[in-house]
Design a protein around this motif. Structure first.
Motif, PDB file in Angstrom:
ATOM      1  N   GLY A 219     142.637  92.401  44.118  1.00  7.29           N
ATOM      2  CA  GLY A 219     142.777  92.880  45.492  1.00  7.29           C
ATOM      3  C   GLY A 219     143.552  91.978  46.430  1.00  7.29           C
ATOM      4  O   GLY A 219     143.533  92.178  47.628  1.00  7.29           O
ATOM      5  N   VAL A 220     144.232  90.945  45.878  1.00  2.00           N
ATOM      6  CA  VAL A 220     145.009  90.052  46.738  1.00  2.00           C
ATOM      7  C   VAL A 220     146.488  90.244  46.431  1.00  2.00           C
ATOM      8  O   VAL A 220     146.928  90.045  45.306  1.00  2.00           O
ATOM      9  CB  VAL A 220     144.627  88.572  46.503  1.00  2.00           C
ATOM     10  CG1 VAL A 220     145.474  87.657  47.378  1.00  2.00           C
ATOM     11  CG2 VAL A 220     143.165  88.354  46.775  1.00  2.00           C
ATOM     12  N   VAL A 221     147.276  90.657  47.428  1.00  2.00           N
ATOM     13  CA  VAL A 221     148.715  90.778  47.239  1.00  2.00           C
ATOM     14  C   VAL A 221     149.321  89.381  47.332  1.00  2.00           C
ATOM     15  O   VAL A 221     149.040  88.649  48.268  1.00  2.00           O
ATOM     16  CB  VAL A 221     149.341  91.694  48.312  1.00  2.00           C
ATOM     17  CG1 VAL A 221     150.845  91.702  48.200  1.00  2.00           C
ATOM     18  CG2 VAL A 221     148.812  93.105  48.159  1.00  2.00           C
ATOM     19  N   ASN A 222     150.096  89.016  46.322  1.00  2.00           N
ATOM     20  CA  ASN A 222     150.623  87.656  46.275  1.00  2.00           C
ATOM     21  C   ASN A 222     152.152  87.653  46.352  1.00  2.00           C
ATOM     22  O   ASN A 222     152.842  87.598  45.345  1.00  2.00           O
ATOM     23  CB  ASN A 222     150.136  86.973  44.990  1.00  2.00           C
ATOM     24  CG  ASN A 222     150.415  85.486  44.990  1.00  2.00           C
ATOM     25  OD1 ASN A 222     151.015  84.968  45.925  1.00  2.00           O
ATOM     26  ND2 ASN A 222     149.980  84.799  43.957  1.00  2.00           N
ATOM     27  N   ILE A 223     152.669  87.694  47.603  1.00  2.00           N
ATOM     28  CA  ILE A 223     154.119  87.593  47.805  1.00  2.00           C
ATOM     29  C   ILE A 223     154.551  86.141  47.601  1.00  2.00           C
ATOM     30  O   ILE A 223     155.717  85.832  47.423  1.00  2.00           O
ATOM     31  CB  ILE A 223     154.471  88.055  49.242  1.00  2.00           C
ATOM     32  CG1 ILE A 223     154.367  89.564  49.357  1.00  2.00           C
ATOM     33  CG2 ILE A 223     155.836  87.610  49.700  1.00  2.00           C
ATOM     34  CD1 ILE A 223     155.592  90.304  48.937  1.00  2.00           C
TER      35      ILE A 223
ATOM     36  N   HIS B 154     146.996  80.022  49.063  1.00  2.00           N
ATOM     37  CA  HIS B 154     146.988  81.456  49.340  1.00  2.00           C
ATOM     38  C   HIS B 154     145.552  81.987  49.350  1.00  2.00           C
ATOM     39  O   HIS B 154     145.195  82.808  50.203  1.00  2.00           O
ATOM     40  CB  HIS B 154     147.815  82.178  48.270  1.00  2.00           C
ATOM     41  CG  HIS B 154     148.119  83.605  48.597  1.00  2.00           C
ATOM     42  ND1 HIS B 154     148.723  83.981  49.777  1.00  2.00           N
ATOM     43  CD2 HIS B 154     147.894  84.745  47.915  1.00  2.00           C
ATOM     44  CE1 HIS B 154     148.859  85.300  49.786  1.00  2.00           C
ATOM     45  NE2 HIS B 154     148.367  85.787  48.679  1.00  2.00           N
ATOM     46  N   ALA B 155     144.737  81.492  48.420  1.00  2.00           N
ATOM     47  CA  ALA B 155     143.351  81.953  48.350  1.00  2.00           C
ATOM     48  C   ALA B 155     142.571  81.518  49.589  1.00  2.00           C
ATOM     49  O   ALA B 155     141.817  82.303  50.169  1.00  2.00           O
ATOM     50  CB  ALA B 155     142.688  81.415  47.082  1.00  2.00           C
ATOM     51  N   ILE B 156     142.773  80.261  50.007  1.00  2.00           N
ATOM     52  CA  ILE B 156     142.056  79.780  51.197  1.00  2.00           C
ATOM     53  C   ILE B 156     142.418  80.655  52.394  1.00  2.00           C
ATOM     54  O   ILE B 156     141.551  81.117  53.144  1.00  2.00           O
ATOM     55  CB  ILE B 156     142.406  78.299  51.480  1.00  2.00           C
ATOM     56  CG1 ILE B 156     141.827  77.410  50.370  1.00  2.00           C
ATOM     57  CG2 ILE B 156     141.865  77.865  52.837  1.00  2.00           C
ATOM     58  CD1 ILE B 156     142.236  75.959  50.471  1.00  2.00           C
ATOM     59  N   ALA B 157     143.727  80.908  52.568  1.00  2.00           N
ATOM     60  CA  ALA B 157     144.167  81.671  53.737  1.00  2.00           C
ATOM     61  C   ALA B 157     143.677  83.112  53.685  1.00  2.00           C
ATOM     62  O   ALA B 157     143.157  83.628  54.673  1.00  2.00           O
ATOM     63  CB  ALA B 157     145.691  81.621  53.848  1.00  2.00           C
TER      64      ALA B 157
ATOM     65  N   SER C 122     150.581  85.302  54.787  1.00  2.00           N
ATOM     66  CA  SER C 122     150.267  84.066  54.074  1.00  2.00           C
ATOM     67  C   SER C 122     151.290  83.812  52.964  1.00  2.00           C
ATOM     68  O   SER C 122     151.746  82.677  52.772  1.00  2.00           O
ATOM     69  CB  SER C 122     148.862  84.163  53.490  1.00  2.00           C
ATOM     70  OG  SER C 122     148.664  83.155  52.542  1.00  2.00           O
ATOM     71  N   GLY C 123     151.655  84.881  52.258  1.00  2.00           N
ATOM     72  CA  GLY C 123     152.630  84.726  51.169  1.00  2.00           C
ATOM     73  C   GLY C 123     153.968  84.226  51.671  1.00  2.00           C
ATOM     74  O   GLY C 123     154.583  83.345  51.060  1.00  2.00           O
TER      75      GLY C 123
ATOM     76  N   ASN D  21     155.823  80.726  50.589  1.00  2.00           N
ATOM     77  CA  ASN D  21     157.192  80.617  50.075  1.00  2.00           C
ATOM     78  C   ASN D  21     157.981  79.565  50.845  1.00  2.00           C
ATOM     79  O   ASN D  21     158.747  78.792  50.257  1.00  2.00           O
ATOM     80  CB  ASN D  21     157.899  81.964  50.154  1.00  2.00           C
ATOM     81  CG  ASN D  21     157.350  82.931  49.122  1.00  2.00           C
ATOM     82  OD1 ASN D  21     156.731  82.511  48.144  1.00  2.00           O
ATOM     83  ND2 ASN D  21     157.568  84.201  49.335  1.00  2.00           N
ATOM     84  N   LEU D  22     157.796  79.524  52.162  1.00  2.00           N
ATOM     85  CA  LEU D  22     158.478  78.495  52.967  1.00  2.00           C
ATOM     86  C   LEU D  22     158.043  77.103  52.526  1.00  2.00           C
ATOM     87  O   LEU D  22     158.871  76.215  52.300  1.00  2.00           O
ATOM     88  CB  LEU D  22     158.127  78.656  54.452  1.00  2.00           C
ATOM     89  CG  LEU D  22     158.786  79.781  55.242  1.00  2.00           C
ATOM     90  CD1 LEU D  22     158.205  79.830  56.647  1.00  2.00           C
ATOM     91  CD2 LEU D  22     160.287  79.555  55.309  1.00  2.00           C
ATOM     92  N   ILE D  23     156.716  76.942  52.372  1.00  2.00           N
ATOM     93  CA  ILE D  23     156.194  75.628  51.985  1.00  2.00           C
ATOM     94  C   ILE D  23     156.677  75.261  50.583  1.00  2.00           C
ATOM     95  O   ILE D  23     157.105  74.128  50.333  1.00  2.00           O
ATOM     96  CB  ILE D  23     154.648  75.613  52.021  1.00  2.00           C
ATOM     97  CG1 ILE D  23     154.161  75.838  53.450  1.00  2.00           C
ATOM     98  CG2 ILE D  23     154.105  74.300  51.476  1.00  2.00           C
ATOM     99  CD1 ILE D  23     152.663  75.956  53.573  1.00  2.00           C
TER     100      ILE D  23
END
Lengths: 417, 362
Positions: free
Chosen positions: A75-79, A120-123, A134-135, A139-141
């Motif tokens: 259930g987590v979209v990971n861009i 990503h999980a924390i956010a 968040s994704g 990506n920036l980081i």
């Protein structure tokens, strides 16, 4: 629901039918490619070299897609896959250089990807931040951290520079499997219809193939098995379908989402590691070049399932590898796509879907005209192929796709009534 | 906004404050971890910028701000236009190629070029809008694909129709629009078309707060069902918002083209990456015109000042990319924390007032 007992018969039959369907489509695709190869006389279309390049191009996309699969099934979209992948490229180079072993490097790549996944999980899980937002930040980081870390840690190394590190040891390559490699290669050289194309594939899979590629294919099978055949996988997928219901059944939804996103990051990281150690001669900054996104698209293409994901990744990998080869081969690809589109047109006419048939016939005819009126395709257009394919496939198939019901939705502990 | 409430303002500033502390902390830790001196880094960064840098910061702020407005138009309605990068690359190329053709002269040429940039950006991003409304394709994926396609397409067009010079290719040179020189000549000038950013900001505020379209846009962003019930056509809203976002995106690089660049060349004169910075700044400034202005200024300051690092320290300028990324992630997390905290505070106030009310009637 009046009865509680259901016979397993129909379900199994449907599943077997689906499996047979996939096999049928795959064989049909090989037959069409083979036909185009013979008609246009471009044996490079399925030569062992092309297939080998295609496998190398497929692996990173496959890993990114697998990362997407794990996260989205929970259930987590990971861009952020792109960022996690790019972190993986640095991790692989750094750990390989300092340990001397590419396998430690791959573990390092997984670790770095996992750090991106943890962020990503924390956010998204703990703080409920929008998954896309968040994704994008990750990506920036990821890109920033990799650029900076490469400059800080690789500049003074042997074979290194502020933007690269080459001359790293690579994972073991399997040179040949006695009995299979040779005969398959011989058969492939005969250029027979269908048989030689399949032989090419077998030869590419058994000759000069990186052990890491095989590990990656094994990971796809393992992921499918864990997610669909174990109770752990069932619980994980229930978090993606209906977390409130899962919670009432005693599933620790936060924990499962964390595990899923961490695995997701690790998978993307390994994909990055493959890019740095196998697909190219070493690490270079911004090596992923959007493959994380392509992996995500491959997963959507594959309807959030491992088999479909594999088919999607192979399609993108194949088109991606062709651009590096003979331009004549790419020109034949035009005919291939035209034939495929016209085949769909015929299918739709038979089903009396006239609007859909026209929508297919126009680009199909245009491609056919393009193929007949030119001799080659500019290289720039070939490198566009995976992206255009993705758009086309999504535009045609989105209605038939089914993503996990609670994918991308915020969930808070205790929200089940 | 009705009454001056110190607590509300305090809560609104808490998010950015947490984000700044977090990004400073992470940046310091990363620098220390690779063995450089965080002290040198911060003293260089906080050193007051020289006149030349000040001019650069203003020019960069304008471009980043325009990009942020473009992103915010989509965000306010719940659309993720990740495709700014592709939209402004294609639009910049089209405008530069048209301007280079010199079909018109003087300001007419500049003006029509700007219109072309808007049209191309809008058309390219409308593709994603149309795919979403007619075929149900998520705009996140489609705009990402359109980014890659646009950049390759520009490469092809440039190779075919551009001016080849040695190893580089670019569009035909154009006449610059002279800007304003606040310091000495060698410090450079503030570009005339920086005015685009001001117009975009003001236009965005007026659009959102003073027009029916803006109301519909915000309503669609808050709740699609409510918007639909009140007579908003969601399909038309999606396509219009995407096109508007892409149209503004088309203008992002225009100040630089007519201010300094004179031509469009990939990897040479063209400044890539502004689209992603714009998305980051829109998130940082919560899609508010003033908030994004501070965000754009901060990002421009970090980017320009980081050039000084090369001479003064052994820290690479790319460190500020980490600072920027962490700031964005920290700010979205902080906003979420503050939002939850505020909701809890409000609930407590409401339950207290309800409690006293029931007591009074009893």
């Amino acid at each position: 629901m009046t009865t509680t007992t259901t016979t397993p018969g129909p379900v199994t039959r449907v599943r077997n039918a689906a499996r047979a369907n996939w096999l049928f489509i795959a064989l049909g695709a090989v037959a069409v490619v083979s036909l185009v190869r013979i008609v246009t006389d471009t044996n490079d279309l399925t030569s062992v070299g092309t297939i080998r390049a295609a496998i190398i191009a497929t692996c990173p996309i496959l890993m990114a897609g697998l990362g997407g699969l794990w996260a989205e099934r929970a259930g987590v979209v990971n861009i952020g896959l792109e960022g996690q992948m790019v972190l993986g490229t640095w991790g692989a180079a750094f750990f390989t250089y300092h340990s001397g072993s590419p396998w430690v490097g791959i573990l390092g790549a997984a670790l770095l990807g996992m750090i991106g996944g943890l962020l990503h999980a924390i956010a998204t899980v703990t703080f409920g931040v929008d998954h896309i937002v968040s994704g994008v930040a990750i990506n920036l980081i990821g890109v920033g951290a990799t650029t900076y870390l490469a400059e800080a840690t690789f500049t003074d190394l042997e074979g290194g520079g502020p933007r690269q590190l080459i001359g790293l040891p690579t994972p073991t390559t399997i040179d040949r499997i006695p009995g299979i490699s040779g005969s398959a290669a011989d058969l492939a050289d005969k250029h027979w219809f269908f048989i030689s194309d399949v032989a090419s594939f077998v030869a590419a899979l058994t000759t000069k193939i990186s052990l890491l590629s095989l590990v990656i294919f094994a990971l796809v099978v393992a992921s499918g098995w864990i997610l669909w055949k174990t109770s752990f996988g069932l619980r994980l997928r229930s978090c993606g379908e209906n977390p409130q219901a899962a919670e009432t059944l005693g599933v620790n939804v936060y924990l499962y989402k964390y595990v899923a996103v961490l695995i997701s990051g690790a998978m993307a990281g390994i994909g990055g590691g493959f890019l740095a150690l196998v697909a190219s001669s070493g690490f270079s900054t911004n090596q992923t070049n959007g493959r994380g996104y392509i992996g995500l698209a491959a997963m959507i293409f594959g309807n959030w399932r491992p088999g479909g994901l594999l088919a999607g990744a192979l399609t993108f990998g194949y088109t991606d590898s062709l651009r590096l080869r003979d331009t004549h081969a790419v020109h034949s690809l035009l005919l291939l796509v035209a034939v495929a589109l016209i085949a769909i047109t015929v299918l739709r006419v038979v089903r009396r879907q006239i609007a859909g048939a026209v929508a297919m016939a126009v680009p199909g005819a245009a491609l056919l005209v393009w193929f007949l009126s030119t001799d080659s395709v500019p290289r720039d257009f070939t490198s566009m192929t995976p992206y255009v394919t993705t758009l086309f496939v999504l535009a045609l198939g989105t209605q038939r796709l089914r993503m996990p019901a609670a994918d991308g939705r915020p969930y808070r502990k205790g929200s089940a009534g | 906004m009705k009454s001056f409430n110190p607590r509300a303002i305090g809560l609104a500033l808490l998010g950015p404050a947490i984000a700044i502390v977090a990004s400073v902390l992470v940046t310091t830790l990363v620098i220390a971890a690779v063995g450089s001196s965080p002290g040198d880094f911060w003293s260089t960064m906080f050193d007051f910028p020289k006149p030349r840098s000040r001019v650069d910061i203003i020019n960069q702020t304008a471009m980043i701000y325009t990009a942020a407005v473009a992103a915010a138009i989509g965000f306010r309605m719940g659309l993720f236009n990740i495709g700014l990068e592709g939209q402004y690359t294609l639009a910049s190329y089209a405008a530069a190629a048209f301007a280079g053709g010199a079909y018109l002269s003087g300001f007419a040429n500049v003006f029509v070029s700007l219109l072309i940039a808007i049209a191309v950006g809008a058309a390219w991003s409308a593709i994603a809008g149309i795919l979403k409304t007619t075929r149900g394709v998520s705009e996140v994926i489609s705009t990402i694909m359109l980014n890659s396609i646009a950049i390759t397409l520009v490469g092809y067009l440039l190779n075919k129709y551009g001016v080849h010079e040695g190893n580089t290719v670019h569009t035909t040179r154009i006449d610059l629009v002279s800007g304003w020189t606040p310091f000495e000549n060698r410090d450079g000038e503030i570009w005339t078309l920086v005015i685009i950013a001001i117009l975009a900001g003001v236009g965005f505020w007026v659009l959102l707060n003073k027009t029916r379209f803006g109301f519909d846009l915000r309503a669609s962003g808050q709740s699609e069902t409510v918007a639909k019930a009140s007579g908003v056509n969601p399909h038309r809203m999606i396509i219009t918002a995407m096109a508007l976002s892409g149209g503004v995106a088309g203008l992002i690089w225009m100040p630089a083209l007519f201010g300094k660049a004179t031509n469009f060349g990939l990897g040479t004169t063209f400044q890539a990456g502004l689209g992603f910075l714009g998305i980051a700044v829109a998130l940082l400034g919560r899609n508010r015109p003033i908030g994004m202005l501070f965000g754009a200024l901060l990002f421009a300051y970090l980017s320009v000042k980081s050039n000084d690092l090369t001479f003064a320290t052994d820290v690479s300028p790319s460190i500020v990319q980490i600072t920027q990324g962490v700031a964005v992630l920290a700010v979205v997390v902080a906003y979420e924390v503050v939002r939850r905290w505020r909701a809890r505070l409000e609930q407590r106030v409401v339950s207290q007032e309800l409690g006293t009310a029931t007591e009074a009637t009893a």
